[in-house]
Design an enzyme around this catalytic site. Sequence first.
Site, short mmCIF file in Angstrom:
data_model
loop_
_atom_site.label_atom_id
_atom_site.label_comp_id
_atom_site.label_asym_id
_atom_site.label_seq_id
_atom_site.Cartn_x
_atom_site.Cartn_y
_atom_site.Cartn_z
N LYS A 54 1.02 -1.27 -0.03
CA LYS A 54 -0.09 0.08 0.05
C LYS A 54 0.88 1.24 -0.03
O LYS A 54 0.69 2.25 -0.74
CB LYS A 54 -0.84 0.02 1.21
CG LYS A 54 -2.08 -0.96 1.36
CD LYS A 54 -2.80 -1.09 2.43
CE LYS A 54 -3.74 -2.24 2.25
NZ LYS A 54 -4.76 -2.48 3.60
N GLN A 98 -4.43 -0.80 9.80
CA GLN A 98 -4.55 -2.45 9.24
C GLN A 98 -5.14 -3.13 10.37
O GLN A 98 -4.80 -3.27 11.30
CB GLN A 98 -3.14 -2.91 8.80
CG GLN A 98 -2.90 -3.98 8.01
CD GLN A 98 -3.52 -3.71 6.54
OE1 GLN A 98 -3.78 -2.99 6.13
NE2 GLN A 98 -4.03 -4.88 6.20
N ASP A 121 -11.21 3.61 4.63
CA ASP A 121 -11.54 2.21 4.53
C ASP A 121 -12.89 1.86 4.45
O ASP A 121 -13.49 0.60 4.20
CB ASP A 121 -10.96 1.22 5.88
CG ASP A 121 -9.59 0.48 5.34
OD1 ASP A 121 -9.32 0.14 4.46
OD2 ASP A 121 -8.84 0.59 6.49
N1 GUN Z 1 -7.17 -6.40 6.49
C1 GUN Z 1 -7.58 -7.18 5.42
N2 GUN Z 1 -8.00 -6.22 4.67
C2 GUN Z 1 -8.04 -5.18 5.16
C3 GUN Z 1 -8.51 -3.80 4.41
O1 GUN Z 1 -9.13 -3.77 3.27
N3 GUN Z 1 -8.06 -2.60 5.21
C4 GUN Z 1 -7.53 -2.70 6.50
N4 GUN Z 1 -7.42 -1.61 6.94
N5 GUN Z 1 -7.22 -3.90 6.84
C5 GUN Z 1 -7.39 -4.93 6.24
#
Ligand code: GUN
Length: 300
Positions: A54, A98, A121
Amino acid sequence: MTAKKIDGLALAASLLAITRDDVAAFSATQGRAPGLAVILVGEDAASTVYVRNKLKQTGDAGIRSYEHRLPPDTSQQGLLALISDLNLDDNVDGILVQLPLPAQIDASKVLIAIAPEKDVDGFHPMNVGMLATGKPAMVPCTPLGCVFLAKSVLGNLTGLEVVVVGRSNIVGKPLAQLLGLENATVTIAHSGTQDIGSVCRRADLLFVAVGHAELVRGEWIKPGAVVIDVGINRVTRATDSESAGPQTRLVGDVAFEEAMKVARAVTPVPGGVGPMTIACLLQNTMRAARLRAGTGTIGI
Ligand code: GUN
């Protein structure tokens, strides 16, 4: 018959090109780049890889990233204090924490602390509720990417019989809601669904997001269906040589080779949904930046 392999990397690249242009225009008019803060608590191996990807793509798109790596024993109070600072930081347009978080931290208390307009998110209860009621919202990135991928093959989804396997807050539930807004006929299947194979076989469009390696077999798929596989599972691969030690590979929630013999189009793992999730995260960051600068609208 062999299905088309849906190229998530290519679709993500075209979305990223649009985002890069949007970022350049924003930076020129606002005198600053859009900013995304990414918080990783602990050292979960998969999360570390996701966050690294990311951050790399964020930089490539011209978005400024603010990386916060916190130790595994970080307190909930400490994490909430950081989020409070980021909420007030004018250079930060998006905040991503995350998941999963270590056991001492209550994720729901963390997600509700993020300013809804910086919630790239789409996990804040306000954004969850806005999406559920069909109002403009920040929408979770993986479901957004899934719908892009499906539309790249099918165009309009109106009236299609769609099955979503999995009911997580991150993927299954918001995906079903987005598909409802696309006027699809949506069924959510899950671990309690009776005769789940028959339910899946009804689908013209099948999404699978359960985190179970190769759960969906060829005979679960309707001939000619489009299959979007959200799973990323690391499995041990048998090797020819004992000395080579255990090797691993990534597989999805769908038995890919079997699906390719039945379906019209299938997303591969890797190279399907994953790249689209990041591309949508950067689009969401751009949207949040415009919204905060008063030059854009929040929207699905
Ligand atoms: N963990 C697994 N998928 C995601 C996501 O799309 N966003 C975040 N913040 N954590 C995750």
